[in-house]
Design a protein around this motif. Structure first.
Motif, PDB file in Angstrom:
ATOM      1  N   VAL A   1      31.923  44.519  50.754  1.00 17.92           N
ATOM      2  CA  VAL A   1      33.112  43.809  51.255  1.00 17.92           C
ATOM      3  C   VAL A   1      33.457  42.659  50.313  1.00 17.92           C
ATOM      4  O   VAL A   1      34.618  42.339  50.085  1.00 17.92           O
ATOM      5  CB  VAL A   1      32.853  43.272  52.679  1.00 17.92           C
ATOM      6  N   LEU A   2      32.427  42.059  49.744  1.00 23.20           N
ATOM      7  CA  LEU A   2      32.637  40.952  48.822  1.00 23.20           C
ATOM      8  C   LEU A   2      32.895  41.441  47.395  1.00 23.20           C
ATOM      9  O   LEU A   2      33.771  40.936  46.697  1.00 23.20           O
ATOM     10  CB  LEU A   2      31.396  40.047  48.856  1.00 23.20           C
ATOM     11  N   THR A   3      32.132  42.471  46.977  1.00 23.57           N
ATOM     12  CA  THR A   3      32.165  42.858  45.573  1.00 23.57           C
ATOM     13  C   THR A   3      33.403  43.670  45.213  1.00 23.57           C
ATOM     14  O   THR A   3      33.979  43.495  44.136  1.00 23.57           O
ATOM     15  CB  THR A   3      30.890  43.637  45.205  1.00 23.57           C
ATOM     16  N   ILE A   4      33.835  44.565  46.102  1.00 23.07           N
ATOM     17  CA  ILE A   4      34.990  45.406  45.762  1.00 23.07           C
ATOM     18  C   ILE A   4      36.250  44.562  45.499  1.00 23.07           C
ATOM     19  O   ILE A   4      36.912  44.766  44.478  1.00 23.07           O
ATOM     20  CB  ILE A   4      35.235  46.484  46.837  1.00 23.07           C
ATOM     21  N   PRO A   5      36.593  43.597  46.375  1.00 24.65           N
ATOM     22  CA  PRO A   5      37.755  42.769  46.047  1.00 24.65           C
ATOM     23  C   PRO A   5      37.598  42.039  44.711  1.00 24.65           C
ATOM     24  O   PRO A   5      38.551  41.954  43.933  1.00 24.65           O
ATOM     25  CB  PRO A   5      37.830  41.765  47.203  1.00 24.65           C
ATOM     26  N   ILE A   6      36.379  41.547  44.435  1.00 20.88           N
ATOM     27  CA  ILE A   6      36.153  40.857  43.167  1.00 20.88           C
ATOM     28  C   ILE A   6      36.410  41.813  42.002  1.00 20.88           C
ATOM     29  O   ILE A   6      37.067  41.468  41.018  1.00 20.88           O
ATOM     30  CB  ILE A   6      34.717  40.299  43.096  1.00 20.88           C
ATOM     31  N   VAL A   7      35.912  43.063  42.144  1.00 18.44           N
ATOM     32  CA  VAL A   7      36.107  44.043  41.070  1.00 18.44           C
ATOM     33  C   VAL A   7      37.589  44.328  40.876  1.00 18.44           C
ATOM     34  O   VAL A   7      38.088  44.348  39.742  1.00 18.44           O
ATOM     35  CB  VAL A   7      35.345  45.351  41.404  1.00 18.44           C
ATOM     36  N   LEU A   8      38.310  44.526  41.981  1.00 18.77           N
ATOM     37  CA  LEU A   8      39.734  44.846  41.871  1.00 18.77           C
ATOM     38  C   LEU A   8      40.483  43.706  41.191  1.00 18.77           C
ATOM     39  O   LEU A   8      41.302  43.920  40.289  1.00 18.77           O
ATOM     40  CB  LEU A   8      40.327  45.105  43.257  1.00 18.77           C
ATOM     41  N   HIS A   9      40.183  42.487  41.635  1.00 17.53           N
ATOM     42  CA  HIS A   9      40.893  41.325  41.124  1.00 17.53           C
ATOM     43  C   HIS A   9      40.539  41.038  39.664  1.00 17.53           C
ATOM     44  O   HIS A   9      41.408  40.966  38.799  1.00 17.53           O
ATOM     45  CB  HIS A   9      40.553  40.117  42.013  1.00 17.53           C
ATOM     46  N   ALA A  10      39.234  40.905  39.407  1.00 19.27           N
ATOM     47  CA  ALA A  10      38.806  40.589  38.045  1.00 19.27           C
ATOM     48  C   ALA A  10      39.130  41.739  37.093  1.00 19.27           C
ATOM     49  O   ALA A  10      39.461  41.514  35.929  1.00 19.27           O
ATOM     50  CB  ALA A  10      37.310  40.282  38.023  1.00 19.27           C
ATOM     51  N   GLY A  11      39.037  42.979  37.597  1.00 18.34           N
ATOM     52  CA  GLY A  11      39.359  44.134  36.761  1.00 18.34           C
ATOM     53  C   GLY A  11      40.809  44.109  36.313  1.00 18.34           C
ATOM     54  O   GLY A  11      41.119  44.403  35.158  1.00 18.34           O
ATOM     55  N   ALA A  12      41.706  43.732  37.236  1.00 12.66           N
ATOM     56  CA  ALA A  12      43.126  43.689  36.877  1.00 12.66           C
ATOM     57  C   ALA A  12      43.380  42.631  35.815  1.00 12.66           C
ATOM     58  O   ALA A  12      44.151  42.854  34.877  1.00 12.66           O
ATOM     59  CB  ALA A  12      43.963  43.392  38.116  1.00 12.66           C
ATOM     60  N   VAL A  13      42.705  41.493  35.958  1.00 11.85           N
ATOM     61  CA  VAL A  13      42.874  40.451  34.946  1.00 11.85           C
ATOM     62  C   VAL A  13      42.320  40.929  33.605  1.00 11.85           C
ATOM     63  O   VAL A  13      42.941  40.766  32.558  1.00 11.85           O
ATOM     64  CB  VAL A  13      42.160  39.155  35.393  1.00 11.85           C
ATOM     65  N   PHE A  14      41.149  41.560  33.658  1.00  6.88           N
ATOM     66  CA  PHE A  14      40.544  42.029  32.407  1.00  6.88           C
ATOM     67  C   PHE A  14      41.384  43.125  31.758  1.00  6.88           C
ATOM     68  O   PHE A  14      41.442  43.227  30.529  1.00  6.88           O
ATOM     69  CB  PHE A  14      39.120  42.523  32.668  1.00  6.88           C
ATOM     70  N   ALA A  15      42.042  43.957  32.593  1.00  3.62           N
ATOM     71  CA  ALA A  15      42.897  45.014  32.053  1.00  3.62           C
ATOM     72  C   ALA A  15      43.972  44.416  31.157  1.00  3.62           C
ATOM     73  O   ALA A  15      44.267  44.954  30.075  1.00  3.62           O
ATOM     74  CB  ALA A  15      43.540  45.805  33.191  1.00  3.62           C
ATOM     75  N   GLU A  16      44.526  43.284  31.574  1.00  6.33           N
ATOM     76  CA  GLU A  16      45.557  42.653  30.759  1.00  6.33           C
ATOM     77  C   GLU A  16      44.970  42.106  29.465  1.00  6.33           C
ATOM     78  O   GLU A  16      45.621  42.117  28.426  1.00  6.33           O
ATOM     79  CB  GLU A  16      46.222  41.527  31.556  1.00  6.33           C
ATOM     80  N   ILE A  17      43.729  41.623  29.546  1.00  6.51           N
ATOM     81  CA  ILE A  17      43.085  41.112  28.333  1.00  6.51           C
ATOM     82  C   ILE A  17      42.854  42.258  27.343  1.00  6.51           C
ATOM     83  O   ILE A  17      43.104  42.136  26.149  1.00  6.51           O
ATOM     84  CB  ILE A  17      41.760  40.408  28.690  1.00  6.51           C
ATOM     85  N   VAL A  18      42.390  43.406  27.890  1.00  5.96           N
ATOM     86  CA  VAL A  18      42.162  44.573  27.031  1.00  5.96           C
ATOM     87  C   VAL A  18      43.476  45.013  26.394  1.00  5.96           C
ATOM     88  O   VAL A  18      43.545  45.298  25.194  1.00  5.96           O
ATOM     89  CB  VAL A  18      41.548  45.729  27.845  1.00  5.96           C
ATOM     90  N   ARG A  19      44.539  45.046  27.225  1.00  7.73           N
ATOM     91  CA  ARG A  19      45.832  45.477  26.708  1.00  7.73           C
ATOM     92  C   ARG A  19      46.279  44.560  25.573  1.00  7.73           C
ATOM     93  O   ARG A  19      46.731  45.017  24.517  1.00  7.73           O
ATOM     94  CB  ARG A  19      46.872  45.476  27.831  1.00  7.73           C
ATOM     95  N   ALA A  20      46.140  43.243  25.801  1.00  3.89           N
ATOM     96  CA  ALA A  20      46.528  42.299  24.757  1.00  3.89           C
ATOM     97  C   ALA A  20      45.676  42.522  23.506  1.00  3.89           C
ATOM     98  O   ALA A  20      46.183  42.474  22.386  1.00  3.89           O
ATOM     99  CB  ALA A  20      46.370  40.869  25.248  1.00  3.89           C
ATOM    100  N   GLY A  21      44.377  42.819  23.709  1.00  5.64           N
ATOM    101  CA  GLY A  21      43.500  43.060  22.569  1.00  5.64           C
ATOM    102  C   GLY A  21      43.928  44.274  21.770  1.00  5.64           C
ATOM    103  O   GLY A  21      43.981  44.238  20.537  1.00  5.64           O
ATOM    104  N   VAL A  22      44.254  45.357  22.487  1.00  4.89           N
ATOM    105  CA  VAL A  22      44.683  46.578  21.792  1.00  4.89           C
ATOM    106  C   VAL A  22      45.997  46.315  21.069  1.00  4.89           C
ATOM    107  O   VAL A  22      46.182  46.705  19.909  1.00  4.89           O
ATOM    108  CB  VAL A  22      44.844  47.743  22.795  1.00  4.89           C
ATOM    109  N   ASN A  23      46.918  45.612  21.735  1.00  3.02           N
ATOM    110  CA  ASN A  23      48.221  45.359  21.120  1.00  3.02           C
ATOM    111  C   ASN A  23      48.134  44.467  19.899  1.00  3.02           C
ATOM    112  O   ASN A  23      48.966  44.557  19.003  1.00  3.02           O
ATOM    113  CB  ASN A  23      49.180  44.735  22.149  1.00  3.02           C
ATOM    114  N   SER A  24      47.097  43.590  19.878  1.00  5.99           N
ATOM    115  CA  SER A  24      47.020  42.676  18.741  1.00  5.99           C
ATOM    116  C   SER A  24      46.307  43.313  17.555  1.00  5.99           C
ATOM    117  O   SER A  24      46.241  42.713  16.489  1.00  5.99           O
ATOM    118  CB  SER A  24      46.285  41.398  19.145  1.00  5.99           C
TER     119      SER A  24
END
Lengths: 214, 291
Positions: free
Chosen positions: B140-163
């Motif tokens: 109950v605690l970990t899944i929301p953290i994964v969803l939230h932090a994962g979405a933020v990290f996805a943007e970081i990865v995208r920016a990394g690939v784009n750069s």
């Protein structure tokens, strides 16, 4: 679903509270953050160190901890602050640390050549700061400040954990009362999407207007 | 200190140095005044008495808090590990040329970044059980953290690939790699090397977010601090102690991130200019990373 529409007012009140929290906490954070930022770039060593200590402490502790300390700790220290005010104070103290870093990197982002050129034409220290550095620094701070404003709005949701009926809190309460999880949470999500997308669009517009092309 | 922008100030003359000394003394006195005032107030409301601080050196209490710390690390590290995988997949999905992959990924990323984590936690805590889904508290605690932090990290990865330099993609295409192969063999290794500081920051973020266990009553550090504080009736002291634990751990990790972030001279060939160190670290920080 019909229950939701009949009681939509409660959720709207929650949305309003979220907006109020953010509208008071963000300027507070701006004041705290700017003061800290000025300390962190000042030539006075102890001030730099103190501001740095504050920023490191706040940025490395969970926001909920700060919130809980302010809300439940202040009464023990002999200060009775209303709940709403405590949450605003917690948000302001926490995001002040982030705004400090934004101010600092805004100033650090001004190219050295600009400062050297300003000094070469004989501007004094305050002239350099007021006429060359700060105007550029402020312009480069629009986007990060917009992000922090969004985070203040999202962070205000932690008020739900200490008993403020803002959007998340009222959604939670609504759910406990009427057991309508899906519509309730979708309504809350729509509320937050409206807030974050609006702020995102606005900062985008302002940013494009004031951007400096280098 | 590197935070100071040296060109802002001229080398100070004798008068300026004197003024700076006076200002420093005034600042020190003001700081002493603030700290002293705070201590005086604490003493005044009798929060400095030994009785309130003593429980913090009792082994049973310390052990309880250490157990909380262990749970925090468990949740934080599990959350970080899964969110790295999840975030990478989502970020690559968003970059996909297939619309039916990229649009849902983009939608999910934007959604999870735009809502507060605590709302997600409440949904898992009180929303799902109404459908008969009773997850264990850890998830109950970990899944929301994964969803939230994962979405933020996805943007970081995208920016990394784009750069990444376009030539890398062209070169991969030139030697006949397919798009998927290009990603796995050429792009991701480089992106992850560049993102090492961000990986550490991701751990800090999930450790901080795990404090929401306080909300779901899951015994992590903050929640345990509350329990101990209630038990010994020394809220202020226990929370202060808890804060110190968080700050020490996260500060240590952020130092690691800073060390990894240092521009590396060894890896660059001398004929190539070193890449611009990011002048505005705060500006590149995506939304939704702070709480």
């Amino acid at each position: 679903m019909s229950v939701l529409f009949a009681h939509l007012g409660e959720l709207l009140t929650g949305l309003l509270t979220t907006l109020e929290l953010a509208a008071i906490a963000f300027p507070l954070a701006l004041v705290i953050g700017t003061l800290l930022g000025v300390c962190r770039v000042s030539p006075i060593g102890p001030l730099r160190a103190a501001a740095g200590f504050y920023v490191h402490c706040l940025r490395n502790s969970p926001m909920l901890l700060v919130m809980v300390m302010v809300v439940f700790g202040l009464p023990y220290l002999g200060a009775t602050v209303p709940l709403f005010g405590s949450v605003v104070l917690g948000l302001g103290l926490y995001f002040g640390a982030y705004i400090c870093e934004t101010v600092r990197s805004g100033i650090a982002g001004v190219p050295l050549g600009q400062i050297e050129a300003a000094r070469a034409i004989g501007l004094t220290f305050s002239g350099v700061l007021r006429q060359v550095v700060l105007p550029q620094a402020f312009r480069s701070m629009v986007q990060p400040l917009g992000n922090i404003l969004i985070n203040v709005c999202l962070g205000s949701a932690l008020g739900a954990a200490v008993g403020v009926q803002e959007l998340t809190g009222s959604a939670r309460q609504f759910n406990l009362d009427f057991a309508q999880p899906i519509p309730t949470f979708i309504a809350a999500v729509i509320g937050y999407l409206l807030i974050t997308l609006t702020i995102g669009q606005l900062t985008g517009v302002v940013e494009r207007k004031v951007r400096i092309r280098r | 200190m590197k935070s100071r922008s040296p060109a802002l100030f001229d080398e100070l003359g004798p008068r300026g140095q004197k003024r700076l000394k006076i200002a420093t003394v005034v600042a020190v006195l003001a700081l002493i005044g603030i700290v002293g005032g705070a201590l005086a107030q604490l003493a005044h409301v009798q929060q400095l008495t030994a009785r309130l601080w003593e429980p913090l050196i009792e082994w049973s209490n310390i052990r309880y808090l250490l157990q909380g710390l262990l749970t925090t690390l468990e949740v934080g590290l599990t959350g970080a590990a899964i969110s790295l995988v999840f975030g990478t997949l989502m970020g690559l999905g968003r970059l996909s040329t297939h619309k039916w992959v990229s649009i849902p990924c983009a939608g999910l990323i934007e959604l999870f970044r735009a809502i507060p984590l605590i709302l997600l936690v409440y949904f898992f805590l009180i929303g799902l059980p109404m459908f008969g889904w009773n997850l264990p508290p850890f998830w109950v605690l970990t899944i929301p953290i994964v969803l939230h932090a994962g979405a933020v990290f996805a943007e970081i990865v995208r920016a990394g690939v784009n750069s990444l330099d376009r030539g890398q993609f062209d070169a991969a295409a030139a030697i006949g790699l397919r798009r998927g192969q290009t990603m796995v063999l050429v792009v991701l290794p480089q992106v992850f090397r560049a993102l090492r500081p961000a990986l550490v920051t991701q751990v800090i973020r999930t450790l901080k977010e795990s404090s929401l266990g306080y909300v779901v009553g899951y015994p992590e550090l903050l929640r345990d601090g509350q329990v101990i504080g209630e038990f010994n009736a020394n809220f202020v002291q226990t929370y202060a102690f808890t804060a110190v634990i968080y700050i020490v751990i996260n500060f240590g990790l952020s130092r690691v991130a800073e060390l990894l972030d240092r521009p590396k001279k060894v890896r660059r060939r001398p004929d190539r200019p070193a890449p611009d160190p990011d002048p505005e670290p705060a500006a590149s920080q995506p939304a939704g990373t702070l709480v």
